[in-house]
Design an enzyme around this catalytic site. Structure first.
Site, PDB file in Angstrom:
ATOM      1  N   TYR A  52       0.826  -1.216   0.000  1.00 39.85           N
ATOM      2  CA  TYR A  52       0.000   0.000   0.000  1.00 39.85           C
ATOM      3  C   TYR A  52       0.861   1.268   0.000  1.00 39.85           C
ATOM      4  CZ  TYR A  52      -4.201  -2.723   0.166  1.00 39.85           C
ATOM      5  OH  TYR A  52      -5.224  -3.573  -0.192  1.00 39.85           O
ATOM      6  N   ARG A  55       1.598   1.913  -3.609  1.00 35.72           N
ATOM      7  CA  ARG A  55       0.413   2.409  -4.316  1.00 35.72           C
ATOM      8  C   ARG A  55       0.074   3.839  -3.889  1.00 35.72           C
ATOM      9  NH1 ARG A  55      -4.050  -1.856  -3.617  1.00 35.72           N
ATOM     10  NH2 ARG A  55      -5.180  -0.424  -4.975  1.00 35.72           N
ATOM     11  N   ASN A  91     -12.825   2.072  -6.024  1.00 39.06           N
ATOM     12  CA  ASN A  91     -11.425   2.516  -6.037  1.00 39.06           C
ATOM     13  C   ASN A  91     -11.076   3.233  -4.740  1.00 39.06           C
ATOM     14  OD1 ASN A  91     -11.493   1.533  -8.578  1.00 39.06           O
ATOM     15  ND2 ASN A  91     -11.552   3.524  -9.606  1.00 39.06           N
ATOM     16  N   HIS A 108     -14.814   0.622  -0.834  1.00 41.90           N
ATOM     17  CA  HIS A 108     -13.646  -0.167  -0.412  1.00 41.90           C
ATOM     18  C   HIS A 108     -12.590   0.689   0.294  1.00 41.90           C
ATOM     19  CE1 HIS A 108     -14.613  -3.540  -3.550  1.00 41.90           C
ATOM     20  NE2 HIS A 108     -15.402  -3.581  -2.490  1.00 41.90           N
ATOM     21  N   CYS A 116      -6.605   3.221  12.966  1.00 36.31           N
ATOM     22  CA  CYS A 116      -5.959   2.548  14.096  1.00 36.31           C
ATOM     23  C   CYS A 116      -6.874   1.418  14.559  1.00 36.31           C
ATOM     24  CB  CYS A 116      -5.706   3.527  15.237  1.00 36.31           C
ATOM     25  SG  CYS A 116      -5.054   2.694  16.711  1.00 36.31           S
ATOM     26  N   ALA A 219     -11.957   3.937 -21.214  1.00 35.32           N
ATOM     27  CA  ALA A 219     -12.845   4.844 -20.474  1.00 35.32           C
ATOM     28  C   ALA A 219     -12.649   6.297 -20.901  1.00 35.32           C
ATOM     29  CB  ALA A 219     -12.595   4.698 -18.976  1.00 35.32           C
TER      30      ALA A 219
HETATM   31  C1  BJW Z   1     -10.743  -0.600 -18.463  1.00 32.58           C
HETATM   32  C2  BJW Z   1      -9.598   0.028 -18.833  1.00 32.58           C
HETATM   33  C3  BJW Z   1      -9.763   1.247 -19.474  1.00 32.58           C
HETATM   34  C4  BJW Z   1      -8.988  -1.871 -17.884  1.00 32.58           C
HETATM   35  N1  BJW Z   1     -10.969   1.705 -19.678  1.00 32.58           N
HETATM   36  N2  BJW Z   1     -11.965  -0.217 -18.626  1.00 32.58           N
HETATM   37  C5  BJW Z   1     -20.804 -13.789  -3.042  1.00 32.58           C
HETATM   38  C6  BJW Z   1     -21.582 -12.787  -2.494  1.00 32.58           C
HETATM   39  C7  BJW Z   1     -21.020 -11.869  -1.583  1.00 32.58           C
HETATM   40  C8  BJW Z   1     -19.692 -11.948  -1.230  1.00 32.58           C
HETATM   41  C9  BJW Z   1     -18.930 -12.934  -1.790  1.00 32.58           C
HETATM   42  C10 BJW Z   1     -19.475 -13.850  -2.662  1.00 32.58           C
HETATM   43  N3  BJW Z   1     -18.507 -14.723  -3.006  1.00 32.58           N
HETATM   44  C11 BJW Z   1     -17.364 -14.346  -2.378  1.00 32.58           C
HETATM   45  C12 BJW Z   1     -17.598 -13.263  -1.634  1.00 32.58           C
HETATM   46  C13 BJW Z   1     -16.602 -12.545  -0.821  1.00 32.58           C
HETATM   47  C14 BJW Z   1     -15.677 -11.600  -1.528  1.00 32.58           C
HETATM   48  C15 BJW Z   1     -15.654 -11.763  -3.045  1.00 32.58           C
HETATM   49  O1  BJW Z   1     -16.371 -11.120  -3.779  1.00 32.58           O
HETATM   50  N4  BJW Z   1     -14.787 -12.620  -3.541  1.00 32.58           N
HETATM   51  C16 BJW Z   1     -14.693 -12.837  -4.991  1.00 32.58           C
HETATM   52  C17 BJW Z   1     -13.227 -12.902  -5.389  1.00 32.58           C
HETATM   53  C18 BJW Z   1     -15.507 -14.020  -5.347  1.00 32.58           C
HETATM   54  N5  BJW Z   1     -16.054 -10.257  -1.192  1.00 32.58           N
HETATM   55  C19 BJW Z   1     -15.670  -9.711  -0.036  1.00 32.58           C
HETATM   56  O2  BJW Z   1     -15.003 -10.344   0.779  1.00 32.58           O
HETATM   57  C20 BJW Z   1     -16.150  -8.316   0.249  1.00 32.58           C
HETATM   58  N6  BJW Z   1     -16.780  -8.307   1.513  1.00 32.58           N
HETATM   59  C21 BJW Z   1     -17.919  -8.925   1.727  1.00 32.58           C
HETATM   60  O3  BJW Z   1     -18.495  -9.586   0.872  1.00 32.58           O
HETATM   61  O4  BJW Z   1     -18.387  -8.792   3.024  1.00 32.58           O
HETATM   62  C22 BJW Z   1     -19.400  -9.689   3.452  1.00 32.58           C
HETATM   63  C23 BJW Z   1     -18.669 -10.887   4.014  1.00 32.58           C
HETATM   64  C24 BJW Z   1     -18.122 -10.794   5.276  1.00 32.58           C
HETATM   65  C25 BJW Z   1     -17.470 -11.916   5.807  1.00 32.58           C
HETATM   66  C26 BJW Z   1     -17.343 -13.077   5.060  1.00 32.58           C
HETATM   67  C27 BJW Z   1     -17.868 -13.145   3.764  1.00 32.58           C
HETATM   68  C28 BJW Z   1     -18.545 -12.039   3.241  1.00 32.58           C
HETATM   69  C29 BJW Z   1     -14.978  -7.347   0.341  1.00 32.58           C
HETATM   70  C30 BJW Z   1     -14.305  -7.147  -0.960  1.00 32.58           C
HETATM   71  C31 BJW Z   1     -13.046  -6.294  -0.782  1.00 32.58           C
HETATM   72  C32 BJW Z   1     -12.278  -6.096  -2.082  1.00 32.58           C
HETATM   73  N7  BJW Z   1     -11.004  -5.560  -1.790  1.00 32.58           N
HETATM   74  C33 BJW Z   1     -10.110  -5.203  -2.913  1.00 32.58           C
HETATM   75  C34 BJW Z   1      -8.726  -4.759  -2.346  1.00 32.58           C
HETATM   76  C35 BJW Z   1      -8.822  -3.612  -1.345  1.00 32.58           C
HETATM   77  C36 BJW Z   1      -8.750  -2.251  -1.986  1.00 32.58           C
HETATM   78  C37 BJW Z   1      -7.452  -2.032  -2.779  1.00 32.58           C
HETATM   79  O5  BJW Z   1      -6.390  -2.536  -2.391  1.00 32.58           O
HETATM   80  O6  BJW Z   1      -7.512  -1.313  -3.775  1.00 32.58           O
HETATM   81  O7  BJW Z   1     -10.726  -4.167  -3.689  1.00 32.58           O
HETATM   82  S1  BJW Z   1      -9.865  -6.553  -4.065  1.00 32.58           S
HETATM   83  C38 BJW Z   1      -9.863  -5.530  -5.502  1.00 32.58           C
HETATM   84  O8  BJW Z   1     -10.979  -5.936  -6.320  1.00 32.58           O
HETATM   85  C39 BJW Z   1     -10.134  -4.089  -5.014  1.00 32.58           C
HETATM   86  C40 BJW Z   1     -11.147  -3.622  -6.037  1.00 32.58           C
HETATM   87  O9  BJW Z   1     -11.916  -2.558  -5.551  1.00 32.58           O
HETATM   88  C41 BJW Z   1     -11.956  -4.873  -6.333  1.00 32.58           C
HETATM   89  C42 BJW Z   1     -12.679  -4.850  -7.650  1.00 32.58           C
HETATM   90  O10 BJW Z   1     -11.761  -4.835  -8.723  1.00 32.58           O
HETATM   91  P1  BJW Z   1     -12.101  -3.991 -10.050  1.00 32.58           P
HETATM   92  O11 BJW Z   1     -12.156  -2.572  -9.723  1.00 32.58           O
HETATM   93  O12 BJW Z   1     -13.274  -4.581 -10.731  1.00 32.58           O
HETATM   94  O13 BJW Z   1     -10.742  -4.228 -10.883  1.00 32.58           O
HETATM   95  P2  BJW Z   1     -10.387  -5.414 -11.885  1.00 32.58           P
HETATM   96  O14 BJW Z   1      -8.923  -5.390 -12.086  1.00 32.58           O
HETATM   97  O15 BJW Z   1     -10.973  -6.698 -11.446  1.00 32.58           O
HETATM   98  O16 BJW Z   1     -11.136  -5.029 -13.244  1.00 32.58           O
HETATM   99  C43 BJW Z   1     -10.738  -3.905 -14.001  1.00 32.58           C
HETATM  100  C44 BJW Z   1     -11.665  -3.784 -15.218  1.00 32.58           C
HETATM  101  O17 BJW Z   1     -11.327  -2.578 -15.895  1.00 32.58           O
HETATM  102  C45 BJW Z   1     -11.479  -4.923 -16.234  1.00 32.58           C
HETATM  103  O18 BJW Z   1     -12.769  -5.461 -16.569  1.00 32.58           O
HETATM  104  C46 BJW Z   1     -10.858  -4.262 -17.466  1.00 32.58           C
HETATM  105  O19 BJW Z   1     -11.357  -4.767 -18.713  1.00 32.58           O
HETATM  106  C47 BJW Z   1     -11.273  -2.817 -17.280  1.00 32.58           C
HETATM  107  N8  BJW Z   1     -10.338  -1.835 -17.836  1.00 32.58           N
HETATM  108  N9  BJW Z   1      -8.502  -0.781 -18.472  1.00 32.58           N
HETATM  109  C48 BJW Z   1     -12.060   0.984 -19.258  1.00 32.58           C
HETATM  110  N10 BJW Z   1      -8.685   1.928 -19.902  1.00 32.58           N
END
Ligand code: BJW
Length: 239
Positions: A52, A55, A91, A108, A116, A219
């Site tokens: 982090y 980043r 983001n 997020h 803390c 985008a």
């Molecule tokens: C362009 C481009 C250009 C490129 N122009 N486009 C089912 C239901 C509910 C929950 C779950 C479930 N199954 C599993 C879960 C749990 C889990 C989850 O979803 N896991 C999956 C992997 C399956 N979710 C969680 O744990 C969440 N919490 C939760 O559900 O709480 C309830 C709970 C509690 C206790 C137990 C279980 C459940 C929390 C999720 C936290 C995500 N954290 C992160 C990292 C932290 C922040 C950081 O460091 O930045 O957040 S992971 C990472 O992924 C980050 C992002 O915000 C997130 C989403 O990613 P994003 O933004 O979509 O990026 P990419 O890279 O995936 O996609 C980029 C896109 O852009 C691509 O499509 C490209 O094509 C496009 N692109 N260039 C336009 N120029």
């Protein structure tokens, strides 16, 4: 018109901030279970701080792009017409704010804030974090962490987000892969509420088939064109 927009890493890609699941994305080089979970932080806090800190430094030199700026224009234009933009971002960067959007909901968390884990303080934070840093409030060490939401943690502002989602007339998803819940499920909730849905992304997301309308390309090209269309009244809420 009331518009709900969900953004993801793709909207900041052309500002030089990496995505997660693209070919060269963060999760192709690093293990999300080690760097983006509470267990990973407990086991190796120095590694998580390093990830982090890098980043945060990248963010401090990044600039908002034409897509961020177009959404700033959209928020102002909708307000002039009696409508509203609800911008929910996954983001942790602040490029929407710097692109001119006044109200941004960070589900997020925010990279320029630290929390803390001992006393719950949340503070603006632009410097590197480290295990040995004391909390500015309770003075204890070992508890400072980035104010971000890791896997298995509850995303922030969920009640406000769902209220805005079901009250919108149009749901638009920009630059997200649709891989992470609950954000990935917003399009289904919008469909159930009878709201028109549109995806703007580089490539089709995992739930592309659910959207009423899909536009694919960078985008910085597609978002300004779409905003022009909305403000000219050429993108009605109902299909
Ligand atoms: C362009 C481009 C250009 C490129 N122009 N486009 C089912 C239901 C509910 C929950 C779950 C479930 N199954 C599993 C879960 C749990 C889990 C989850 O979803 N896991 C999956 C992997 C399956 N979710 C969680 O744990 C969440 N919490 C939760 O559900 O709480 C309830 C709970 C509690 C206790 C137990 C279980 C459940 C929390 C999720 C936290 C995500 N954290 C992160 C990292 C932290 C922040 C950081 O460091 O930045 O957040 S992971 C990472 O992924 C980050 C992002 O915000 C997130 C989403 O990613 P994003 O933004 O979509 O990026 P990419 O890279 O995936 O996609 C980029 C896109 O852009 C691509 O499509 C490209 O094509 C496009 N692109 N260039 C336009 N120029």
């Amino acid at each position: 018109m009331n518009i709900f927009i969900l953004t993801g890493a793709g909207i900041s890609a052309e500002s030089g901030l990496g995505t997660f699941r693209d070919k060269d994305g963060a999760w192709s080089k690093f293990d999300p279970m080690k760097l983006a979970t509470p267990q990973g932080f407990r086991r190796a806090p120095d590694d998580v701080h390093h990830f982090y800190n890098m980043r945060r430094r990248d963010l401090l030199t990044a600039e908002p792009n034409a897509a961020h700026q177009a959404l700033g224009r959209l928020e102002a234009g909708l307000a002039e017409r009696g409508g509203e933009l609800f911008l929910c971002t996954q983001n942790i960067d602040n490029l929407h704010e710097r692109g001119g959007v006044r109200r941004v909901v960070h589900m997020h968390g925010e990279l320029l804030k630290a929390r803390c884990t001992h006393c719950g303080l949340v503070a603006e934070w632009h410097e590197d974090l480290a295990v040995e840093l004391p909390c500015p409030d309770c003075k204890r060490t070992g508890g400072m962490r980035p104010h971000v939401v890791w896997f298995e943690e509850m995303p922030l502002h969920m009640d406000e987000i769902f209220d805005a989602l079901v009250g919108a007339e149009l749901f638009v998803s920009i630059g997200t892969s649709g891989a992470v819940y609950p954000a990935a499920g917003f399009v289904q909730s919008a469909k159930h509420a009878g709201i028109r849905t549109c995806e703007i992304n580089l490539d089709p997301s995992e739930n592309a088939f659910v959207f009423d309308e899909r536009r694919y390309g960078p985008a910085t090209e597609l978002v300004p064109l779409w905003v022009d269309e909305v403000l000219a009244g050429g993108f009605p809420a109902r299909a």
